[in-house]
Design an enzyme around this catalytic site. Structure first.
Site, mmCIF file in Angstrom:
data_model
loop_
_atom_site.group_PDB
_atom_site.id
_atom_site.type_symbol
_atom_site.label_atom_id
_atom_site.label_comp_id
_atom_site.label_asym_id
_atom_site.label_seq_id
_atom_site.Cartn_x
_atom_site.Cartn_y
_atom_site.Cartn_z
ATOM 1 N N HIS A 516 0.834 -1.209 0.000
ATOM 2 C CA HIS A 516 0.000 0.000 0.000
ATOM 3 C C HIS A 516 0.869 1.260 0.000
ATOM 4 O O HIS A 516 0.932 1.998 0.980
ATOM 5 C CB HIS A 516 -0.949 -0.008 1.203
ATOM 6 C CG HIS A 516 -2.072 -0.978 1.069
ATOM 7 N ND1 HIS A 516 -2.084 -2.202 1.715
ATOM 8 C CD2 HIS A 516 -3.208 -0.931 0.334
ATOM 9 C CE1 HIS A 516 -3.191 -2.853 1.403
ATOM 10 N NE2 HIS A 516 -3.893 -2.115 0.558
ATOM 11 N N ASN A 517 1.520 1.500 -1.131
ATOM 12 C CA ASN A 517 2.356 2.676 -1.304
ATOM 13 C C ASN A 517 1.900 3.436 -2.539
ATOM 14 O O ASN A 517 0.861 3.109 -3.134
ATOM 15 C CB ASN A 517 3.827 2.261 -1.402
ATOM 16 C CG ASN A 517 4.009 1.122 -2.411
ATOM 17 O OD1 ASN A 517 3.386 1.130 -3.478
ATOM 18 N ND2 ASN A 517 4.848 0.155 -2.074
ATOM 19 N N SER A 518 2.653 4.425 -2.957
ATOM 20 C CA SER A 518 2.201 5.254 -4.083
ATOM 21 C C SER A 518 2.252 4.488 -5.402
ATOM 22 O O SER A 518 1.575 4.869 -6.361
ATOM 23 C CB SER A 518 3.034 6.536 -4.171
ATOM 24 O OG SER A 518 4.346 6.267 -4.609
ATOM 25 N N THR A 519 3.031 3.411 -5.472
ATOM 26 C CA THR A 519 3.041 2.601 -6.692
ATOM 27 C C THR A 519 1.698 1.891 -6.856
ATOM 28 O O THR A 519 1.163 1.788 -7.969
ATOM 29 C CB THR A 519 4.185 1.576 -6.653
ATOM 30 O OG1 THR A 519 5.422 2.256 -6.422
ATOM 31 C CG2 THR A 519 4.265 0.798 -7.955
ATOM 32 N N HIS A 520 1.151 1.407 -5.752
ATOM 33 C CA HIS A 520 -0.189 0.808 -5.819
ATOM 34 C C HIS A 520 -1.211 1.861 -6.244
ATOM 35 O O HIS A 520 -2.081 1.583 -7.080
ATOM 36 C CB HIS A 520 -0.572 0.224 -4.458
ATOM 37 C CG HIS A 520 -2.039 -0.130 -4.334
ATOM 38 N ND1 HIS A 520 -2.638 -1.119 -5.084
ATOM 39 C CD2 HIS A 520 -3.021 0.417 -3.556
ATOM 40 C CE1 HIS A 520 -3.924 -1.186 -4.781
ATOM 41 N NE2 HIS A 520 -4.180 -0.264 -3.858
ATOM 42 N N HIS A 556 -7.050 7.042 -3.014
ATOM 43 C CA HIS A 556 -7.893 6.033 -2.351
ATOM 44 C C HIS A 556 -7.211 5.313 -1.192
ATOM 45 O O HIS A 556 -7.890 4.753 -0.325
ATOM 46 C CB HIS A 556 -8.402 5.015 -3.374
ATOM 47 C CG HIS A 556 -7.445 3.903 -3.660
ATOM 48 N ND1 HIS A 556 -6.344 4.059 -4.492
ATOM 49 C CD2 HIS A 556 -7.390 2.619 -3.205
ATOM 50 C CE1 HIS A 556 -5.683 2.920 -4.541
ATOM 51 N NE2 HIS A 556 -6.284 2.034 -3.776
ATOM 52 N N ASP A 557 -5.861 5.292 -1.151
ATOM 53 C CA ASP A 557 -5.160 4.648 -0.025
ATOM 54 C C ASP A 557 -4.150 5.586 0.635
ATOM 55 O O ASP A 557 -3.203 5.125 1.275
ATOM 56 C CB ASP A 557 -4.438 3.381 -0.506
ATOM 57 C CG ASP A 557 -5.310 2.137 -0.444
ATOM 58 O OD1 ASP A 557 -6.251 2.120 0.376
ATOM 59 O OD2 ASP A 557 -5.073 1.199 -1.222
ATOM 60 N N ASP A 688 -8.879 -1.390 -8.061
ATOM 61 C CA ASP A 688 -8.163 -1.546 -6.793
ATOM 62 C C ASP A 688 -7.572 -2.947 -6.639
ATOM 63 O O ASP A 688 -6.520 -3.118 -6.029
ATOM 64 C CB ASP A 688 -9.119 -1.237 -5.629
ATOM 65 C CG ASP A 688 -8.408 -1.175 -4.289
ATOM 66 O OD1 ASP A 688 -7.201 -0.850 -4.265
ATOM 67 O OD2 ASP A 688 -9.062 -1.433 -3.256
ATOM 68 N N GLN A 740 -3.672 -16.861 -3.053
ATOM 69 C CA GLN A 740 -4.080 -16.224 -4.312
ATOM 70 C C GLN A 740 -5.281 -16.933 -4.927
ATOM 71 O O GLN A 740 -6.202 -16.297 -5.445
ATOM 72 C CB GLN A 740 -2.910 -16.203 -5.287
ATOM 73 C CG GLN A 740 -1.838 -15.192 -4.951
ATOM 74 C CD GLN A 740 -2.368 -13.763 -4.989
ATOM 75 O OE1 GLN A 740 -2.880 -13.306 -6.000
ATOM 76 N NE2 GLN A 740 -2.247 -13.064 -3.870
#
Length: 792
Positions: A516-520, A556-557, A688, A740
């Protein structure tokens, strides 16, 4: 009894049920033992007689010696009966004591008895008027017989005390009526108005002073009613039966108002009708399915078509009931034939009925004339409908795959399992040093610009952009996408302001989070833009919707701590407390995004749009961010399928006319405000969690990142002694392929099937299929890692 200023006597042993324990209408009056206060300055045979009379009657008794102690004791106990000795005025004036007690608020429901001395036979009987003026209710001529005192107390109990209980109940009932939202009108048996509540005054425009005491026939009538409707109503209610239906009333202004009216006769003493209670609310018929003009009036218990018309609700859908479900559930119910069914769940209190209310009322009506087995099935339907988790599937038993149970439980619960002493306080205030290292405002470097040329392709490699931008992909990708969608023009802001905003938002993501970082965020923004360019999505939304979706994806995150909602709730975190353990992270992301944006004029991209447009845009952004919360996943997907996919499919199947009319019908479905909302929610939800639909190498990398974040959470839960939300995500034992597979089976497949049916995404579905096979093969090989072991 001597030696005390006040004493209490509580009879021992079981007490007979007092005759004051009764029902007033539907209201239960259950009174504790009646409390009696004796005010006697001196103990004598008369005070003893009342004392033992209370004992015989099962009353609780106190005795006071002085006026002051009498008032004090009364204010403490609120006695129903007070007996004041009026024979010896040298100790205290009985009238003065009575006035002192009557001056207190609780005394309005108390019966006060004066004990008077006997008069010689030749002396004239004194007037009771002074006693009444002083506040006494009754008088008792001195008689030291316990039976005489007992009879007096019992008469008071059955007379004045019982009436006071009823008056107290009436006060409560009328207080409720005064605050009731439905209009209430009470008339006498002769149809003279006795009472109207404030809701009635508001609805009809009259003041109660203009109505009370008037006959109903004196009030103006609407000419929209059927000529024989009043006769029908009177015939019904005069037989003591309830009538309900649609009626037009004339307001004080002269306008007619259509009302849903229920008139109930109230039976009084001797079995005679004493009052009529009419409950009225505006009749709002949005769908024209339940009420039709004045054909709904019905008379409970009447079957004559000439006097009343019963409501009939018919479900016109052929496949609306699964017979197998009914039969399988029916076997669970013991002695079905002995069950009684009643429509106790009617909801009449809402001025504007919700659709679910109408559904429940229709089912209730159907129950009344249904066979026992059908009524039993409908009972089960009502139980389900009355829950708030209509779209959340119930997990199977714990014997099922623990990966699915843990993953679903961890993502879809709020984890309300409190442990005292554990704190996880996440600081949401960005330090200046973090924000002081912006991405350069110079032109985008050629290597990055060349990489962004592939941005419109689904196979775009966001991880390569992450590396090239030193973990700042969101600003660069955001500039490219926002420009291509004309966001700056729409918001009337400069590119410099947009850059400043993107840098601010990106700096507020945690680069230390593995997932959950800016890449996501950049990945979700890329998927959002890709979906917005699909023809059917593009034709369903306007530019405000597109701008809202792009901004929502970007923020959003924001400020995600790398822990789930369940973790924050279990830890009693600052955020969980702030948002009451409900959609904690999603609420924080939405709120912080706006706080950060409006904090500085240099990055306030909303600064130049008008208030109404801002409010609409803000609401759309918040709604989309909140839609990413997984506890409502199935609700959002189910609503999308039932409101959009199925109706559009039905048009395709049944359309026999031209293609143009077919497209027009589908466009009408897509473009309604309600369905555009569902489309936007589905869009950001799919964006998402689109990792399983990415090319295999990207899918594998994202799976490793989310697993690492869950492993870190499990490690911290164990360190802090918190409940382990997802035990299978233990880095020493977890099977990543199994996790998964569970995630795809439970969350992804159905949602992307529905989204693909709408937006046409064959490439994504092909990737999903290939990735699923990859994880399945690893699982069959008993491999727990991201990749198969190297060949030996």
């Amino acid at each position: 009894m001597s030696g005390l200023s006040t004493q209490e006597f509580s009879p021992n042993g079981p007490r007979k049920v007092s005759s004051t324990e009764e029902c007033v209408g539907p209201m239960r009056l259950t009174q504790e033992p009646i409390q009696v206060l004796l005010v006697f300055a001196k103990e004598d045979s008369q005070s003893d007689a009342f004392w033992w009379a209370c004992d015989r009657a099962g009353f609780r008794c106190n005795i006071a010696r002085t006026p002051e102690s009498a008032v004090e004791c009364f204010l403490d106990k609120h006695h129903e009966i007070i007996v004041i000795d009026g024979r010896h005025s040298r100790y205290f004036e009985p009238e003065a004591v009575c006035r002192m007690i009557r001056a207190t608020k609780p005394s309005e429901n108390t019966v006060i008895l004066a004990v008077l001395p006997q008069k010689p036979p030749d002396q004239e009987e004194p007037s009771v008027l002074p006693l009444l003026c002083a506040g006494f209710s009754r008088r008792f001529v001195e008689n030291s017989s316990v039976s005489a005192c007992y009879n007096e107390l019992i008469q008071i109990e059955h007379g004045e005390v019982r009436c006071q209980f009823k008056l107290r109940a009436c006060n409560s009932v009328f207080t409720a009526l005064e605050h009731c939202q439905e209009a209430v009108e009470i008339t006498s048996e002769d149809h003279i108005i006795q009472y109207v509540n404030p809701a009635f005054e508001r609805m009809m425009g009259y003041h109660k002073g203009e109505l009370i005491g008037k006959e109903l026939t004196e009030l103006p009538k609407s000419d929209k009613n059927r000529a024989d409707l009043l006769d029908t109503i009177n015939t019904c209610i005069k037989k003591g039966k309830e009538w309900q239906g649609i009626y037009y009333a004339r307001k004080k202004t002269g306008d007619s108002i259509q009302q849903h009216v229920k008139i109930t006769p109230v039976i009084g003493q001797g079995g005679k009708i004493r009052h009529f209670v009419a409950i009225k609310r505006p009749h709002i018929d949005n769908n024209n399915q339940v009420h039709k003009s004045n054909k709904d009036e019905r008379c409970s218990g009447e079957h004559s078509q000439s006097e009343c018309h019963s409501l009939r609700h018919r479900d016109r859908r052929k496949d609306s009931m699964d017979a197998r479900s009914l039969s399988s559930r029916g076997s669970d119910a013991p002695s079905l034939q002995n069950r009684r069914y009643s429509s106790v769940a009617r909801i009449h209190s809402m001025t504007i009925e919700a659709p679910i209310t109408k559904v429940i009322n229709i089912i209730n009506a159907a129950q009344e004339s249904s066979p026992v087995t059908v009524a039993e099935a409908l009972d089960r339907v009502l139980e389900i409908l009355r829950t708030t988790e209509l779209y959340s599937p119930q997990l199977a038993s714990k014997e099922d795959d623990p990966h699915t149970n843990d993953l679903v439980g961890g993502l879809m619960s709020d984890g309300l399992r409190r442990l005292s002493g554990n704190e996880y306080v996440f600081c949401k205030n960005m330090s200046q040093s973090q924000l002081a290292i912006p991405v350069t405002l110079n032109d985008v470097p050629p290597s990055i610009a060349e990489m962004l040329n592939d941005e419109e392709c689904w196979e775009f490699n966001i991880l390569e952009l992450e590396a090239a931008t030193h973990k700042r992909p969101l600003t660069y990708l955001g500039l490219k996408i926002f420009t291509s969608f004309g966001v700056c023009d729409f918001l009337n802001c400069s590119e410099a302001m947009l850059r400043s905003w993107l840098q601010l938002i990106e700096a507020s993501y945690h680069s230390s989070n593995s997932y959950h970082n800016s890449t996501h965020a950049a990945d979700v923004l890329h998927a959002t833009a890709y979906f917005l360019r699909k023809e059917r999505v593009k034709s369903s939304l306007d530019q405000l919707d597109e701008v809202a979706a792009l901004i929502a994806a970007t923020v959003h995150d924001v400020d995600h701590p790398g822990r789930t909602n369940s973790f924050l709730c279990n830890a009693g975190s600052e955020l969980a407390i702030l948002y009451n353990d409900t959609a904690v992270l999603e609420s924080h992301h939405a709120a912080l995004a706006f706080q950060l944006t409006v904090r500085d004029g240099k990055s306030n991209i909303f600064k130049n749009i008008d208030r109404n447009q801002f409010r609409t845009l803000r609401q759309a952004i918040i709604d989309m961010v909140l839609a990413t919360e997984m506890t409502r996943h199935f609700e959002h997907v189910s609503k999308f399928v039932n409101s959009i996919n199925k109706p559009m499919a039905a048009i395709e199947e049944t359309s026999t006319s031209s293609i143009n009319s077919d497209c027009e019908g589908q466009a009408n479905i897509r473009n309604s405000p309600e369905n555009r909302l569902l489309i936007k929610r589905m869009l950001i939800k799919c964006a998402d969690v689109a990792n399983p639909c990415r090319p295999l190498e990207l899918c594998i990398e994202w799976a490793g990142r989310i697993s690492e974040e869950y492993f870190a959470q499990t490690d911290e839960e164990k360190r802090q002694g918190l409940p382990v939300v997802m035990p299978v995500f233990d880095r020493n034992t977890c099977s990543v392929p199994k996790s998964q597979i569970s995630f795809i089976d439970y969350f992804i497949t159905d949602m992307f099937d529905a989204w693909d049916a709408f937006a046409s995404l064959p490439g994504l579905m092909e990737h999903l299929s290939e990735n699923y096979k990859y994880w399945k093969n690893l699982d069959e090989m008993k491999c727990k890692s991201l990749r198969p072991p190297p060949p030996s």
